[in-house]
Write a protein that holds these residues in place. Structure first.
Motif, PDB file in Angstrom:
ATOM      1  N   ALA A 143      28.704  55.007  49.321  1.00  0.00           N
ATOM      2  CA  ALA A 143      29.217  55.812  48.913  1.00  0.00           C
ATOM      3  C   ALA A 143      28.712  56.929  49.855  1.00  0.00           C
ATOM      4  O   ALA A 143      27.675  56.659  49.868  1.00  0.00           O
ATOM      5  CB  ALA A 143      29.055  55.760  47.231  1.00  0.00           C
ATOM      6  N   SER A 144      28.993  58.190  49.670  1.00  0.00           N
ATOM      7  CA  SER A 144      28.961  59.568  50.829  1.00  0.00           C
ATOM      8  C   SER A 144      27.661  60.229  49.729  1.00  0.00           C
ATOM      9  O   SER A 144      27.387  60.168  49.972  1.00  0.00           O
ATOM     10  CB  SER A 144      29.793  60.728  50.056  1.00  0.00           C
ATOM     11  N   ASP A 145      27.527  59.961  48.502  1.00  0.00           N
ATOM     12  CA  ASP A 145      26.479  60.118  47.808  1.00  0.00           C
ATOM     13  C   ASP A 145      24.788  59.097  47.380  1.00  0.00           C
ATOM     14  O   ASP A 145      23.641  59.530  47.414  1.00  0.00           O
ATOM     15  CB  ASP A 145      26.883  60.006  46.362  1.00  0.00           C
ATOM     16  N   GLY A 146      25.208  58.043  48.964  1.00  0.00           N
ATOM     17  CA  GLY A 146      24.373  57.229  48.873  1.00  0.00           C
ATOM     18  C   GLY A 146      24.381  56.554  48.130  1.00  0.00           C
ATOM     19  O   GLY A 146      22.788  55.011  48.605  1.00  0.00           O
ATOM     20  N   VAL A 147      25.231  56.130  47.256  1.00  0.00           N
ATOM     21  CA  VAL A 147      24.708  55.340  46.158  1.00  0.00           C
ATOM     22  C   VAL A 147      24.832  53.926  46.583  1.00  0.00           C
ATOM     23  O   VAL A 147      25.902  53.959  47.758  1.00  0.00           O
ATOM     24  CB  VAL A 147      25.284  54.681  44.604  1.00  0.00           C
ATOM     25  N   CYS A 148      24.564  52.680  46.723  1.00  0.00           N
ATOM     26  CA  CYS A 148      25.243  51.712  47.292  1.00  0.00           C
ATOM     27  C   CYS A 148      25.618  49.801  46.039  1.00  0.00           C
ATOM     28  O   CYS A 148      24.550  50.593  45.505  1.00  0.00           O
ATOM     29  CB  CYS A 148      24.878  51.523  48.423  1.00  0.00           C
ATOM     30  N   HIS A 149      26.383  49.644  46.845  1.00  0.00           N
ATOM     31  CA  HIS A 149      26.479  47.837  45.582  1.00  0.00           C
ATOM     32  C   HIS A 149      26.568  47.043  46.885  1.00  0.00           C
ATOM     33  O   HIS A 149      27.216  46.742  48.242  1.00  0.00           O
ATOM     34  CB  HIS A 149      27.623  48.116  45.447  1.00  0.00           C
ATOM     35  N   ILE A 150      25.738  45.926  46.452  1.00  0.00           N
ATOM     36  CA  ILE A 150      25.348  44.473  47.078  1.00  0.00           C
ATOM     37  C   ILE A 150      26.477  43.334  45.990  1.00  0.00           C
ATOM     38  O   ILE A 150      26.559  43.137  44.979  1.00  0.00           O
ATOM     39  CB  ILE A 150      24.811  43.896  47.586  1.00  0.00           C
ATOM     40  N   GLY A 151      26.980  42.422  46.938  1.00  0.00           N
ATOM     41  CA  GLY A 151      27.655  41.321  46.494  1.00  0.00           C
ATOM     42  C   GLY A 151      27.871  40.410  47.107  1.00  0.00           C
ATOM     43  O   GLY A 151      27.450  40.572  48.144  1.00  0.00           O
ATOM     44  N   VAL A 152      28.540  39.444  46.743  1.00  0.00           N
ATOM     45  CA  VAL A 152      28.931  38.058  47.876  1.00  0.00           C
ATOM     46  C   VAL A 152      30.186  38.441  48.392  1.00  0.00           C
ATOM     47  O   VAL A 152      30.850  38.784  47.396  1.00  0.00           O
ATOM     48  CB  VAL A 152      28.762  36.765  47.119  1.00  0.00           C
ATOM     49  N   ASP A 153      30.427  37.907  49.046  1.00  0.00           N
ATOM     50  CA  ASP A 153      31.803  38.079  49.519  1.00  0.00           C
ATOM     51  C   ASP A 153      32.893  37.171  49.236  1.00  0.00           C
ATOM     52  O   ASP A 153      32.532  36.070  48.429  1.00  0.00           O
ATOM     53  CB  ASP A 153      32.314  37.919  50.794  1.00  0.00           C
ATOM     54  N   ALA A 154      34.555  37.062  49.434  1.00  0.00           N
ATOM     55  CA  ALA A 154      35.302  36.557  48.790  1.00  0.00           C
ATOM     56  C   ALA A 154      35.735  34.933  48.972  1.00  0.00           C
ATOM     57  O   ALA A 154      36.253  34.000  48.137  1.00  0.00           O
ATOM     58  CB  ALA A 154      36.859  36.424  48.369  1.00  0.00           C
TER      59      ALA A 154
END
Ligand code: SF4
Length: 315
Positions: A143-154
């Protein structure tokens, strides 16, 4: 950007009371006994003494600013000073369960400065265009404020099918995020290739691991982190998006992965039954790993998460 369901309220509490209770101020302060000369009549204050009493309002009355979630069934006030620690005040809100449910989206919207959210389809596998994809079938959202998320793809979520258990190998600090997904009797280790400063894991997956396959790009996220300075690359540290694909390149790569899965499934079927599947070009049935014998399930998941050589991957 903060969550649209986050609200602010002026609250007051009594420092003289043995129980600290915050009360949201509604009308004007003059309607309330604590904020008027009537405070002298309060039974609590009569038992206490104050060196510099004020005539107009009770010296034990404390006013502050608090925040609360207007989407939650029960109002819980959080002091304004805690807002830096709250996901509601940052882009992290896009992965909140309540937000995702009320915003009626299966995947978080793109950051505001990016193009409108668009999701491609690679032979039945959704490929959100605002996400970065890693060859080991993990995705990254920054995101623009540097918060990131990680997951596994569909793609991986569909191939594994219902997941029985999620264990986090890494939970905090600067790490390459990794987790073990258990499907029946098969443990599959998924890892993100670049170091990320992990701030949280999706603890809800421990109680409800099935949500990972149900909503891989939303409720099924695995790790939350922060990218402090995306332009800075300390010696030898890969940039968070190094080696990842996005947009049309990601869709094209996903199509190649569906072909690779088809070929792997055909090989497995031939080894198990001696019969080769008809080459109809479609994706194998969902939850393929769950339906295979243990050794074949291990082999297939290992090969899927071992990216082919670069020349094959990017051709
Ligand atoms: S709890 Fe969720 S929905 Fe409520 S304000 Fe925070 S991020 Fe938004």
């Amino acid at each position: 950007m903060r969550c649209p369901f986050l609200r602010e309220a002026h609250v007051q509490s009594c420092q003289a009371s043995p129980i600290r209770k915050q009360i949201v101020r509604t009308g004007s302060a003059t309607d309330e006994r604590c904020a008027t000369a009537a405070w002298h009549e309060c039974s609590v204050v009569r038992e206490l003494s104050e060196e510099h009493p004020s005539a107009s309002s009770c010296p034990f009355r404390m006013e502050s600013l608090a925040q609360y979630c207007s989407a939650a069934p029960v109002m819980k006030l959080i002091p304004w000073s805690d807002q830096a620690f709250s996901r509601c005040g940052s882009e992290a809100h896009r992965y909140c369960d309540l937000y995702l449910a009320l915003a009626k989206t299966s995947a978080p919207a793109a950051a505001p400065e990016e193009a409108p959210p668009r999701s491609d389809d690679a032979d039945g596998i959704p490929v959100p265009q605002w996400l970065w994809f890693a060859p080991g079938h993990t995705w990254l959202s920054v995101a623009s404020d540097g918060v990131c998320h990680i997951g596994v793809d569909a793609f991986l979520a569909r191939t594994l099918g219902g997941i029985d258990r999620v264990q986090f190998v890494t939970t905090k600090g600067l790490e390459r995020p990794a987790a073990v997904l258990t499907v029946r009797d098969v443990d599959v280790t998924v890892s993100f290739p670049n170091p990320v400063f992990i701030t949280a894991v999706n603890g809800a997956l421990r109680a409800d691991p099935a949500r990972l396959a149900r909503d891989p790009y939303g409720l099924g996220w695995l790790f939350e982190g922060i990218v402090r300075d995306r332009s800075a690359v300390p010696n030898g540290t890969p940039r968070i998006t190094d080696g990842l694909l996005r947009g049309e390149a990601a869709t094209a790569w996903m199509r190649r992965e569906t072909l690779r899965l088809r070929a792997l499934a055909e090989d497995a079927a031939e080894r198990i039954s001696g019969v080769r599947l008809a080459a109809d070009g479609g994706l194998p049935e969902p939850a393929l790993v769950r339906t295979l014998p243990h050794a074949e399930a291990l082999r297939l998941s290992h090969l899927l998460l071992s990216p082919p050589p670069d020349e094959e991957r990017y051709s």
